[in-house]
Design a protein around this motif. Structure first.
Motif, PDB file in Angstrom:
ATOM      1  N   PRO A   1     -11.209   0.387  13.036  1.00 17.55           N
ATOM      2  CA  PRO A   1     -10.657  -0.915  13.399  1.00 17.55           C
ATOM      3  C   PRO A   1      -9.253  -0.840  14.004  1.00 17.55           C
ATOM      4  N   ALA A   2      -8.527   0.220  13.723  1.00 19.95           N
ATOM      5  CA  ALA A   2      -7.170   0.347  14.277  1.00 19.95           C
ATOM      6  C   ALA A   2      -7.189   0.652  15.768  1.00 19.95           C
ATOM      7  N   MET A   3      -8.283   1.170  16.267  1.00 21.17           N
ATOM      8  CA  MET A   3      -8.354   1.546  17.686  1.00 21.17           C
ATOM      9  C   MET A   3      -8.193   0.335  18.607  1.00 21.17           C
ATOM     10  N   GLY A   4      -8.773  -0.791  18.232  1.00 25.97           N
ATOM     11  CA  GLY A   4      -8.637  -1.991  19.059  1.00 25.97           C
ATOM     12  C   GLY A   4      -7.202  -2.477  19.124  1.00 25.97           C
ATOM     13  N   GLY A   5      -6.500  -2.387  18.015  1.00 32.90           N
ATOM     14  CA  GLY A   5      -5.092  -2.787  17.987  1.00 32.90           C
ATOM     15  C   GLY A   5      -4.230  -1.918  18.885  1.00 32.90           C
ATOM     16  N   LEU A   6      -4.527  -0.624  18.942  1.00 35.99           N
ATOM     17  CA  LEU A   6      -3.782   0.264  19.824  1.00 35.99           C
ATOM     18  C   LEU A   6      -4.007  -0.086  21.288  1.00 35.99           C
ATOM     19  N   THR A   7      -5.227  -0.447  21.629  1.00 37.64           N
ATOM     20  CA  THR A   7      -5.520  -0.837  23.013  1.00 37.64           C
ATOM     21  C   THR A   7      -4.790  -2.126  23.375  1.00 37.64           C
ATOM     22  N   ILE A   8      -4.778  -3.078  22.485  1.00 39.63           N
ATOM     23  CA  ILE A   8      -4.082  -4.337  22.734  1.00 39.63           C
ATOM     24  C   ILE A   8      -2.580  -4.101  22.867  1.00 39.63           C
ATOM     25  N   ALA A   9      -2.022  -3.257  22.002  1.00 38.37           N
ATOM     26  CA  ALA A   9      -0.597  -2.947  22.086  1.00 38.37           C
ATOM     27  C   ALA A   9      -0.266  -2.248  23.400  1.00 38.37           C
ATOM     28  N   THR A  10      -1.140  -1.369  23.843  1.00 34.83           N
ATOM     29  CA  THR A  10      -0.935  -0.683  25.124  1.00 34.83           C
ATOM     30  C   THR A  10      -0.953  -1.685  26.265  1.00 34.83           C
ATOM     31  N   GLN A  11      -1.911  -2.588  26.260  1.00 34.74           N
ATOM     32  CA  GLN A  11      -2.027  -3.564  27.344  1.00 34.74           C
ATOM     33  C   GLN A  11      -0.856  -4.537  27.364  1.00 34.74           C
TER      34      GLN A  11
ATOM     35  N   SER B   1       2.171  -3.831  26.562  1.00 35.03           N
ATOM     36  CA  SER B   1       3.438  -3.147  26.830  1.00 35.03           C
ATOM     37  C   SER B   1       3.638  -2.773  28.289  1.00 35.03           C
ATOM     38  N   VAL B   2       2.699  -3.101  29.154  1.00 39.07           N
ATOM     39  CA  VAL B   2       2.826  -2.758  30.575  1.00 39.07           C
ATOM     40  C   VAL B   2       2.683  -4.015  31.427  1.00 39.07           C
ATOM     41  N   PRO B   3       3.175  -3.979  32.659  1.00 38.92           N
ATOM     42  CA  PRO B   3       2.961  -5.117  33.565  1.00 38.92           C
ATOM     43  C   PRO B   3       1.471  -5.296  33.867  1.00 38.92           C
ATOM     44  N   ARG B   4       1.117  -6.503  34.247  1.00 37.13           N
ATOM     45  CA  ARG B   4      -0.292  -6.827  34.509  1.00 37.13           C
ATOM     46  C   ARG B   4      -0.911  -5.919  35.569  1.00 37.13           C
ATOM     47  N   ALA B   5      -0.147  -5.529  36.563  1.00 32.79           N
ATOM     48  CA  ALA B   5      -0.667  -4.677  37.635  1.00 32.79           C
ATOM     49  C   ALA B   5      -1.025  -3.274  37.132  1.00 32.79           C
ATOM     50  N   ASP B   6      -0.403  -2.828  36.057  1.00 30.79           N
ATOM     51  CA  ASP B   6      -0.655  -1.486  35.521  1.00 30.79           C
ATOM     52  C   ASP B   6      -1.560  -1.488  34.300  1.00 30.79           C
ATOM     53  N   MET B   7      -2.176  -2.617  33.984  1.00 29.21           N
ATOM     54  CA  MET B   7      -2.953  -2.727  32.756  1.00 29.21           C
ATOM     55  C   MET B   7      -4.169  -1.799  32.764  1.00 29.21           C
ATOM     56  N   GLY B   8      -4.860  -1.680  33.873  1.00 31.68           N
ATOM     57  CA  GLY B   8      -6.030  -0.803  33.955  1.00 31.68           C
ATOM     58  C   GLY B   8      -5.664   0.655  33.768  1.00 31.68           C
ATOM     59  N   THR B   9      -4.573   1.059  34.389  1.00 31.15           N
ATOM     60  CA  THR B   9      -4.121   2.439  34.266  1.00 31.15           C
ATOM     61  C   THR B   9      -3.706   2.748  32.837  1.00 31.15           C
ATOM     62  N   ALA B  10      -2.993   1.833  32.207  1.00 29.95           N
ATOM     63  CA  ALA B  10      -2.553   2.048  30.829  1.00 29.95           C
ATOM     64  C   ALA B  10      -3.735   2.099  29.870  1.00 29.95           C
ATOM     65  N   THR B  11      -4.718   1.237  30.070  1.00 31.31           N
ATOM     66  CA  THR B  11      -5.895   1.227  29.211  1.00 31.31           C
ATOM     67  C   THR B  11      -6.685   2.521  29.367  1.00 31.31           C
ATOM     68  N   ALA B  12      -6.849   2.970  30.607  1.00 26.13           N
ATOM     69  CA  ALA B  12      -7.562   4.229  30.842  1.00 26.13           C
ATOM     70  C   ALA B  12      -6.803   5.412  30.243  1.00 26.13           C
ATOM     71  N   GLY B  13      -5.484   5.412  30.379  1.00 17.54           N
ATOM     72  CA  GLY B  13      -4.686   6.485  29.791  1.00 17.54           C
ATOM     73  C   GLY B  13      -4.779   6.496  28.281  1.00 17.54           C
ATOM     74  N   SER B  14      -4.799   5.310  27.692  1.00 22.08           N
ATOM     75  CA  SER B  14      -4.943   5.204  26.238  1.00 22.08           C
ATOM     76  C   SER B  14      -6.304   5.722  25.785  1.00 22.08           C
ATOM     77  N   ALA B  15      -7.350   5.354  26.517  1.00 17.96           N
ATOM     78  CA  ALA B  15      -8.694   5.824  26.164  1.00 17.96           C
ATOM     79  C   ALA B  15      -8.804   7.340  26.314  1.00 17.96           C
ATOM     80  N   LEU B  16      -8.200   7.883  27.367  1.00 14.39           N
ATOM     81  CA  LEU B  16      -8.224   9.331  27.562  1.00 14.39           C
ATOM     82  C   LEU B  16      -7.495  10.043  26.431  1.00 14.39           C
TER      83      LEU B  16
END
Length: 101
Positions: free
Chosen positions: A9-19, A21-36
């Motif tokens: 359950p903590a994994m979803g919170g980390l993804t939300i925190a990552t999203q 913490s970055v500008p909207r234009a970089d949200m996809g890159t940050a999410t992919a980096g977090s998943a990697l």
């Protein structure tokens, strides 16, 4: 099993925190980096645990010790990542946000 149920359950919170913490234009890159990063961490920890558990004698105390050491190392790495991160909002003692870095 308990570690998995607690960490899952903590994994979803980390993804939300990552999203958040970055500008909207970089949200996809940050999410992919977090998943990697999560995938590489899981791969590395699975390989370490598997190599440690393939010893000649496996006991419950040995497994507990291995899990404790891996958890401690993971916690230290997480704190190191927080200290190395720039422009992370950290709540002050009175709940007033301050900036680290």
């Amino acid at each position: 099993m308990l570690v998995g149920l607690g960490a899952g359950p903590a994994m979803g919170g980390l993804t939300i925190a990552t999203q958040n913490s970055v500008p909207r234009a970089d949200m996809g890159t940050a999410t992919a980096g977090s998943a990697l990063t999560k995938q590489l961490g899981g791969l590395f920890s699975l390989a370490c645990v598997q190599s440690l558990l393939t010893g000649p004698e496996i006991t419950a105390a040995g497994v507990g010790s291995i899990v404790a050491w891996i958890g401690g190392v993971a916690g230290l790495l997480a704190f190191a990542a927080l200290f190395l991160a720039r422009d992370v909002a950290v709540a002050g003692p009175a709940g007033v946000p301050t900036r680290s870095g």
